[in-house]
Design an enzyme around this catalytic site. Structure first.
Site, PDB file in Angstrom:
ATOM      1  N   HIS A 162       0.823  -1.223   0.000  1.00 32.13           N
ATOM      2  CA  HIS A 162       0.000   0.000   0.000  1.00 32.13           C
ATOM      3  C   HIS A 162       0.854   1.269   0.000  1.00 32.13           C
ATOM      4  CE1 HIS A 162      -3.333  -2.707   1.151  1.00 32.13           C
ATOM      5  NE2 HIS A 162      -2.416  -3.263   1.917  1.00 32.13           N
ATOM      6  N   SER A 283      13.265  21.420 -18.021  1.00 37.02           N
ATOM      7  CA  SER A 283      12.021  22.154 -18.221  1.00 37.02           C
ATOM      8  C   SER A 283      12.334  23.417 -19.023  1.00 37.02           C
ATOM      9  CB  SER A 283      11.437  22.529 -16.860  1.00 37.02           C
ATOM     10  OG  SER A 283      10.642  23.703 -16.957  1.00 37.02           O
ATOM     11  N   LYS A 289      14.853  22.129 -12.898  1.00 43.08           N
ATOM     12  CA  LYS A 289      14.253  20.799 -13.052  1.00 43.08           C
ATOM     13  C   LYS A 289      15.120  19.771 -13.744  1.00 43.08           C
ATOM     14  CE  LYS A 289       9.931  20.425 -12.171  1.00 43.08           C
ATOM     15  NZ  LYS A 289       9.377  19.294 -12.367  1.00 43.08           N
ATOM     16  N   GLU A 296       8.583   8.229 -17.774  1.00 42.75           N
ATOM     17  CA  GLU A 296       7.186   8.553 -18.081  1.00 42.75           C
ATOM     18  C   GLU A 296       6.826   8.060 -19.481  1.00 42.75           C
ATOM     19  OE1 GLU A 296       7.071  12.760 -17.277  1.00 42.75           O
ATOM     20  OE2 GLU A 296       7.785  12.413 -15.239  1.00 42.75           O
TER      21      GLU A 296
END
Ligand code: ARG
Length: 464
Positions: A162, A283, A289, A296
């Site tokens: 979890h 970015s 960043k 992804e």
């Protein structure tokens, strides 16, 4: 559609009007199935040799056809072949060019066969090779998992259920969980080869043919194991496509799951791993960043693979036997899933070669959340012969007590512990050690360091 030398469609005697131009354009599959040109020529050569062996065509015609087909292959390889949308697909493009090169004798090549068996033969040959490519890539991927695991046997991290701290584990054990997944994927691809080794060629349109063809001959020539048994099933069957798309999907689930985990672990909140600059992007507005875009990308790719599987399932649902144009889309889906998975495995290999475990942070997090509670309960069972439920209850009380005082297990004194249970003695303190916990998980397949070392040896032996 294919045209004869008067530049009319092959079926123009029967069909008096030109097919409507919008359908000619959108119904053409050449941009997709030109990828099958090699397999198509290979199939046509085997078929032609068989026609000659069976005395259906002459020696001269056989040689002419095979010469023409080889010439076409060279033209395609050299980028000199013009793929024509108006000729619908790869089969008609090649047959039409054969007409241009050797004249009317080209027409013998389609004796006793149909595009229906031709296209499945091509696709199965292509899929066999591509499956083997993917199997090799998965083997490479698992070698990298082994390499990284070997370096992280003693790296302690919290294991989660979890996404909450559950029990301490070795990071290697976690990595080897993925090794197992990709091993299963490899096995699935290997299993698929069985059905792919049945030769569809000779099923013709769907009913077989009255020419005295030898399907065992083409089976051998094309390196299949057996001819398919039922011509109607042969033409209608796309189970091998579903198997491929499912296998790709299952594999991309595994890729997606590790990607998601690495994204979370790389986040500023977790900081369990660090991605090096080779596998991040920046970015356009936020200068600080370093984003995990490759991960992804991997997670996103899986969605497209599932889409392909579901598209094919939906195409086949309720489709009567035998051939329908609906099935033409199978190739687009298969090629797309193959490309996605091939790219994904390669990117994942790069990720694994370019990240590091933040061991300090892993240990720090493993010390949170009373992660040794199960060990404590197990200790009470062993030491006092308590039923597990009683031990569980005492442990829960200790957790509650420590939490209320903002203490960790390690901070508890014997005085604290004896407040909960007066029988507890100093030996309990040994339980509050992450390494001891991991060491003790010696059950087969468990996370103990010794188990992992043995398992890595076993994997290495098996992959030789
Ligand atoms: N391009 C077609 C396909 O991929 C080949 C089979 C065509 N057969 C037919 N009866 N129209 O499905």
């Amino acid at each position: 559609m294919s045209k004869n030398k008067n530049n009319k469609a092959i079926w123009s005697t029967r069909i008096k009007k030109n097919t409507t131009s919008i359908f000619k354009k959108v119904g053409s599959s050449i941009n997709t199935d030109k990828r099958l040109y090699k397999e198509d020529i290979q199939g046509s050569v085997a078929h032609t040799e068989m026609l000659f062996k069976q005395k259906i065509i002459s020696f001269k015609i056989k040689n002419k056809i095979i010469w023409g087909l080889n010439k076409i292959q060279n033209e395609i390889l050299k980028g000199k072949f013009i793929f024509r949308t108006d000729l619908e697909d790869i089969h008609m493009n090649i047959e039409n060019r054969l007409h241009e090169i050797i004249g009317e004798d080209a027409g013998f090549v389609h004796t006793g066969r149909s595009r229906n068996d031709q296209v499945i033969t091509d696709l199965k040959i292509w899929m066999k090779h591509s499956t083997v490519d993917l199997i090799k890539l998965l083997e490479n991927l698992n070698k990298v998992f082994l390499k990284v695991a070997e370096k992280n046997i003693e790296t302690i991290m919290p294991g989660f259920t979890h996404l909450k701290n559950a029990q301490p584990i070795s990071f290697a054990h976690y990595l080897l969980a993925y090794f197992e997944m990709f091993k299963r994927d490899k096995n699935r691809f290997e299993n698929n080869l069985k059905n792919l080794n049945e030769n569809p060629l000779g099923a013709a349109a769907f009913a077989g043919t009255n020419f005295n063809i030898d399907r065992f001959f083409t089976t051998k020539k094309l390196k299949f194991n057996y001819p398919t048994n039922n011509s109607i099933d042969t033409i209608s069957d796309r189970d091998f496509v579903l198997d491929f798309l499912y296998t790709v999907s299952a594999c991309s689930i595994h890729i997606s799951r590790i990607s998601e985990e690495f994204i979370i672990w790389n986040s500023d909140a977790f900081k369990l791993i660090k991605l090096n600059d080779k596998i991040v992007t920046g970015s356009s507005i936020m200068p600080q960043k370093k984003n995990p875009d490759p991960l992804e990308f991997l997670r996103g790719n899986s969605g497209s693979s599932f889409g392909n599987l579901f598209t094919m399932l939906t195409i086949l649902k309720g489709l009567p036997l035998s051939y329908f144009k609906d099935m033409q889309d199978d190739k687009r889906l298969v090629f797309n899933s193959f490309d996605l998975l091939k790219n994904s495995i390669q990117v994942l290999i790069e990720v694994l070669n370019n990240f590091s475990a933040n061991k300090k942070r892993m240990l720090e997090l493993a010390n949170e959340g009373f992660i040794l509670s199960t060990d404590l309960a197990d200790y009470l069972v062993k030491k006092y012969n308590f039923p597990f439920r009683k031990a569980y209850l005492i442990t829960a009380r200790i957790v509650n007590y420590a939490e209320s005082k903002h203490l960790k297990f390690n901070d508890l004194t014997m005085k604290d512990l004896n407040k909960i249970d007066k029988n507890l003695d100093e030996s309990v303190l040994e339980v509050f050690d992450l390494r001891n916990s991991i060491k003790s998980k010696k059950s087969y397949g468990g996370t103990s360091f010794e188990n992992i070392k043995k398992m890595i040896k076993k994997y290495k032996r098996e992959s030789k």
